[in-house]
Design a protein around this motif. Structure first.
Motif, PDB file in Angstrom:
ATOM      1  N   SER A   1      40.169  57.479  33.421  1.00  0.00           N
ATOM      2  CA  SER A   1      40.960  56.854  32.352  1.00  0.00           C
ATOM      3  C   SER A   1      41.112  55.370  32.649  1.00  0.00           C
ATOM      4  CB  SER A   1      42.356  57.475  32.259  1.00  0.00           C
ATOM      5  OG  SER A   1      42.295  58.802  31.803  1.00  0.00           O
ATOM      6  N   ILE A   2      41.205  54.589  31.580  1.00  0.00           N
ATOM      7  CA  ILE A   2      41.459  53.148  31.678  1.00  0.00           C
ATOM      8  C   ILE A   2      42.530  52.799  30.646  1.00  0.00           C
ATOM      9  CG2 ILE A   2      40.539  50.825  31.306  1.00  0.00           C
ATOM     10  CD1 ILE A   2      37.805  51.855  31.906  1.00  0.00           C
ATOM     11  N   TYR A   3      43.469  51.963  31.052  1.00  0.00           N
ATOM     12  CA  TYR A   3      44.475  51.436  30.130  1.00  0.00           C
ATOM     13  C   TYR A   3      44.623  49.944  30.391  1.00  0.00           C
ATOM     14  CZ  TYR A   3      45.513  56.208  28.977  1.00  0.00           C
ATOM     15  OH  TYR A   3      45.387  57.502  28.543  1.00  0.00           O
ATOM     16  N   VAL A   4      44.621  49.163  29.321  1.00  0.00           N
ATOM     17  CA  VAL A   4      44.759  47.714  29.450  1.00  0.00           C
ATOM     18  C   VAL A   4      45.984  47.252  28.668  1.00  0.00           C
ATOM     19  CG1 VAL A   4      42.288  47.388  29.826  1.00  0.00           C
ATOM     20  CG2 VAL A   4      43.221  47.156  27.522  1.00  0.00           C
ATOM     21  N   ALA A   5      46.589  46.185  29.148  1.00  0.00           N
ATOM     22  CA  ALA A   5      47.801  45.653  28.534  1.00  0.00           C
ATOM     23  C   ALA A   5      47.503  45.143  27.129  1.00  0.00           C
ATOM     24  CB  ALA A   5      48.361  44.523  29.393  1.00  0.00           C
ATOM     25  N   PRO A   6      48.478  45.300  26.232  1.00  0.00           N
ATOM     26  CA  PRO A   6      48.313  44.704  24.897  1.00  0.00           C
ATOM     27  C   PRO A   6      48.013  43.219  25.033  1.00  0.00           C
ATOM     28  CG  PRO A   6      50.289  46.079  24.988  1.00  0.00           C
ATOM     29  CD  PRO A   6      49.765  45.963  26.401  1.00  0.00           C
TER      30      PRO A   6
ATOM     31  N   THR B   1      45.152  42.049  25.913  1.00  0.00           N
ATOM     32  CA  THR B   1      44.005  41.827  26.797  1.00  0.00           C
ATOM     33  C   THR B   1      42.772  42.583  26.332  1.00  0.00           C
ATOM     34  OG1 THR B   1      44.550  43.655  28.289  1.00  0.00           O
ATOM     35  CG2 THR B   1      45.538  41.504  28.779  1.00  0.00           C
ATOM     36  N   ARG B   2      42.902  43.358  25.262  1.00  0.00           N
ATOM     37  CA  ARG B   2      41.742  44.100  24.770  1.00  0.00           C
ATOM     38  C   ARG B   2      40.656  43.121  24.331  1.00  0.00           C
ATOM     39  NH1 ARG B   2      46.064  46.948  22.027  1.00  0.00           N
ATOM     40  NH2 ARG B   2      46.689  48.620  23.418  1.00  0.00           N
ATOM     41  N   GLY B   3      39.410  43.457  24.691  1.00  0.00           N
ATOM     42  CA  GLY B   3      38.278  42.613  24.325  1.00  0.00           C
ATOM     43  C   GLY B   3      37.992  41.487  25.303  1.00  0.00           C
ATOM     44  N   LEU B   4      38.780  41.374  26.370  1.00  0.00           N
ATOM     45  CA  LEU B   4      38.580  40.302  27.347  1.00  0.00           C
ATOM     46  C   LEU B   4      37.736  40.732  28.542  1.00  0.00           C
ATOM     47  CD1 LEU B   4      42.174  38.747  27.452  1.00  0.00           C
ATOM     48  CD2 LEU B   4      40.187  38.016  26.095  1.00  0.00           C
ATOM     49  N   GLY B   5      37.375  42.008  28.608  1.00  0.00           N
ATOM     50  CA  GLY B   5      36.573  42.490  29.722  1.00  0.00           C
ATOM     51  C   GLY B   5      37.370  43.159  30.825  1.00  0.00           C
ATOM     52  N   VAL B   6      38.670  43.362  30.610  1.00  0.00           N
ATOM     53  CA  VAL B   6      39.500  44.008  31.625  1.00  0.00           C
ATOM     54  C   VAL B   6      38.999  45.420  31.898  1.00  0.00           C
ATOM     55  CG1 VAL B   6      41.829  44.836  32.172  1.00  0.00           C
ATOM     56  CG2 VAL B   6      41.527  42.584  31.114  1.00  0.00           C
ATOM     57  N   GLY B   7      38.774  46.197  30.851  1.00  0.00           N
ATOM     58  CA  GLY B   7      38.288  47.569  31.017  1.00  0.00           C
ATOM     59  C   GLY B   7      36.938  47.624  31.702  1.00  0.00           C
ATOM     60  N   ARG B   8      36.025  46.746  31.322  1.00  0.00           N
ATOM     61  CA  ARG B   8      34.695  46.705  31.956  1.00  0.00           C
ATOM     62  C   ARG B   8      34.807  46.369  33.442  1.00  0.00           C
ATOM     63  NH1 ARG B   8      30.735  47.247  28.679  1.00  0.00           N
ATOM     64  NH2 ARG B   8      31.002  46.876  26.463  1.00  0.00           N
ATOM     65  N   THR B   9      35.643  45.417  33.748  1.00  0.00           N
ATOM     66  CA  THR B   9      35.818  45.033  35.150  1.00  0.00           C
ATOM     67  C   THR B   9      36.395  46.199  35.950  1.00  0.00           C
ATOM     68  OG1 THR B   9      36.095  42.724  34.498  1.00  0.00           O
ATOM     69  CG2 THR B   9      36.897  43.349  36.693  1.00  0.00           C
ATOM     70  N   LEU B  10      37.329  46.893  35.380  1.00  0.00           N
ATOM     71  CA  LEU B  10      37.907  48.047  36.062  1.00  0.00           C
ATOM     72  C   LEU B  10      36.867  49.146  36.277  1.00  0.00           C
ATOM     73  CD1 LEU B  10      41.348  48.114  34.281  1.00  0.00           C
ATOM     74  CD2 LEU B  10      41.013  47.952  36.760  1.00  0.00           C
TER      75      LEU B  10
ATOM     76  N   GLY C   1      36.999  35.197  38.049  1.00  0.00           N
ATOM     77  CA  GLY C   1      37.916  34.089  37.815  1.00  0.00           C
ATOM     78  C   GLY C   1      39.157  34.314  38.653  1.00  0.00           C
ATOM     79  N   SER C   2      40.304  34.327  38.003  1.00  0.00           N
ATOM     80  CA  SER C   2      41.550  34.571  38.722  1.00  0.00           C
ATOM     81  C   SER C   2      41.932  36.050  38.705  1.00  0.00           C
ATOM     82  CB  SER C   2      42.672  33.723  38.114  1.00  0.00           C
ATOM     83  OG  SER C   2      42.865  34.084  36.760  1.00  0.00           O
ATOM     84  N   TRP C   3      41.020  36.913  38.264  1.00  0.00           N
ATOM     85  CA  TRP C   3      41.280  38.346  38.253  1.00  0.00           C
ATOM     86  C   TRP C   3      41.018  38.938  39.629  1.00  0.00           C
ATOM     87  CZ3 TRP C   3      38.367  40.455  33.356  1.00  0.00           C
ATOM     88  CH2 TRP C   3      38.970  39.943  32.206  1.00  0.00           C
ATOM     89  N   VAL C   4      41.852  39.862  40.017  1.00  0.00           N
ATOM     90  CA  VAL C   4      41.666  40.588  41.264  1.00  0.00           C
ATOM     91  C   VAL C   4      41.789  42.074  40.959  1.00  0.00           C
ATOM     92  CG1 VAL C   4      42.604  41.029  43.566  1.00  0.00           C
ATOM     93  CG2 VAL C   4      42.610  38.704  42.646  1.00  0.00           C
ATOM     94  N   VAL C   5      40.801  42.847  41.390  1.00  0.00           N
ATOM     95  CA  VAL C   5      40.868  44.303  41.288  1.00  0.00           C
ATOM     96  C   VAL C   5      41.157  44.817  42.691  1.00  0.00           C
ATOM     97  CG1 VAL C   5      39.592  46.420  40.775  1.00  0.00           C
ATOM     98  CG2 VAL C   5      39.269  44.396  39.349  1.00  0.00           C
TER      99      VAL C   5
ATOM    100  N   ASP D   1      47.166  36.440  38.659  1.00  0.00           N
ATOM    101  CA  ASP D   1      48.354  35.718  39.107  1.00  0.00           C
ATOM    102  C   ASP D   1      49.532  36.660  39.356  1.00  0.00           C
ATOM    103  OD1 ASP D   1      46.893  33.321  38.828  1.00  0.00           O
ATOM    104  OD2 ASP D   1      47.480  33.167  36.712  1.00  0.00           O
ATOM    105  N   GLY D   2      49.238  37.815  39.945  1.00  0.00           N
ATOM    106  CA  GLY D   2      50.279  38.778  40.290  1.00  0.00           C
ATOM    107  C   GLY D   2      50.716  39.696  39.171  1.00  0.00           C
ATOM    108  N   GLU D   3      50.174  39.516  37.960  1.00  0.00           N
ATOM    109  CA  GLU D   3      50.541  40.362  36.818  1.00  0.00           C
ATOM    110  C   GLU D   3      49.444  41.399  36.585  1.00  0.00           C
ATOM    111  OE1 GLU D   3      51.296  40.047  31.980  1.00  0.00           O
ATOM    112  OE2 GLU D   3      50.725  38.260  33.108  1.00  0.00           O
ATOM    113  N   VAL D   4      49.837  42.667  36.514  1.00  0.00           N
ATOM    114  CA  VAL D   4      48.877  43.741  36.271  1.00  0.00           C
ATOM    115  C   VAL D   4      48.498  43.716  34.790  1.00  0.00           C
ATOM    116  CG1 VAL D   4      48.503  46.243  36.279  1.00  0.00           C
ATOM    117  CG2 VAL D   4      49.735  45.150  38.175  1.00  0.00           C
ATOM    118  N   LEU D   5      47.180  43.559  34.529  1.00  0.00           N
ATOM    119  CA  LEU D   5      46.670  43.508  33.150  1.00  0.00           C
ATOM    120  C   LEU D   5      46.046  44.825  32.719  1.00  0.00           C
ATOM    121  CD1 LEU D   5      44.907  40.020  33.109  1.00  0.00           C
ATOM    122  CD2 LEU D   5      47.282  40.588  32.531  1.00  0.00           C
ATOM    123  N   GLY D   6      45.785  45.709  33.674  1.00  0.00           N
ATOM    124  CA  GLY D   6      45.198  46.998  33.342  1.00  0.00           C
ATOM    125  C   GLY D   6      45.040  47.829  34.591  1.00  0.00           C
ATOM    126  N   TYR D   7      44.752  49.093  34.356  1.00  0.00           N
ATOM    127  CA  TYR D   7      44.522  49.991  35.483  1.00  0.00           C
ATOM    128  C   TYR D   7      43.533  51.071  35.071  1.00  0.00           C
ATOM    129  CZ  TYR D   7      47.983  53.110  33.250  1.00  0.00           C
ATOM    130  OH  TYR D   7      48.667  53.916  32.370  1.00  0.00           O
TER     131      TYR D   7
END
Length: 179
Positions: free
Chosen positions: A88-93, A95-104, A4-8, A63-69
């Motif tokens: 290690s993976i950390y995601v922004a409060p 965003t848990r459960g949205l797939g950020v960690g999996r994508t990373l 989507g609009s996510w960029v890694v 959109d330029g905002e870091v949601l996780g690393y």
């Protein structure tokens, strides 16, 4: 890589403040990390530069905002550990459960394999069923548990060691140099 609009993308030291903001609540409010004082953006910038040079540090942004690393670094200081790494993976409060960690992780693990690392390890403070579940979904297996190894937030915590092969099983030959 995008979803989507996510960029890694590879992290830069300019991402340090965003990473520090994501990490701070984990340090202050949870036993997920055993750090007890949140690192400053300058301290995280040094980690980003160090880990990215030898292993990897990536961020996911929308959109330029870091949601996780996610990142990897040396598992141990001795040379025999050079072909293994800790992830290690950390995601922004929020965003848990949205797939950020999996994508990373879908991005991080192939980077590490491409650099020649043979095995990835995750050290997970317990209880943390969400972290255990994501690691299992990526083929990590629990190889041990250190009992009552960390004291944080007025309690002892166990740490699970989870392991995943990044490259084909070993054939008995010495590993190639790390890229």
């Amino acid at each position: 890589m995008s979803e989507g609009s996510w960029v890694v993308r590879p992290a830069t030291t300019a991402d340090a403040a965003a990473c520090a903001a994501i990490y701070e609540p984990y340090v202050r409010e949870t036993a997920i990390t055993f750090e007890t004082e949140p690192p400053t953006p300058d301290q995280l910038a040094a980690r980003i530069a160090d880990f990215a040079a030898t292993h990897a540090w990536i961020v996911l942004e929308r959109d330029g905002e870091v949601l996780g690393y996610a990142y990897a670094h040396r598992l141990g200081e001795r040379a025999a550990y050079d072909w293994s790494c800790e992830t290690s993976i950390y995601v922004a409060p929020g965003t848990r459960g949205l797939g950020v960690g999996r994508t990373l992780y879908r991005a991080l693990l192939p980077i590490l394999a491409g650099r020649g690392y043979r095995r990835a390890y995750a050290l997970i403070a317990l209880p943390n069923p969400a972290s255990v579940a994501i690691h299992e979904s990526f083929g990590f297996e629990t190889v041990g548990v250190l009992r009552r190894v960390g004291w944080k937030l007025e309690a002892w915590h166990d740490v699970a060691w989870m392991q995943r092969d990044l490259l084909e099983p070993d054939d008995g030959r010495p590993p190639a140099a790390i890229a």
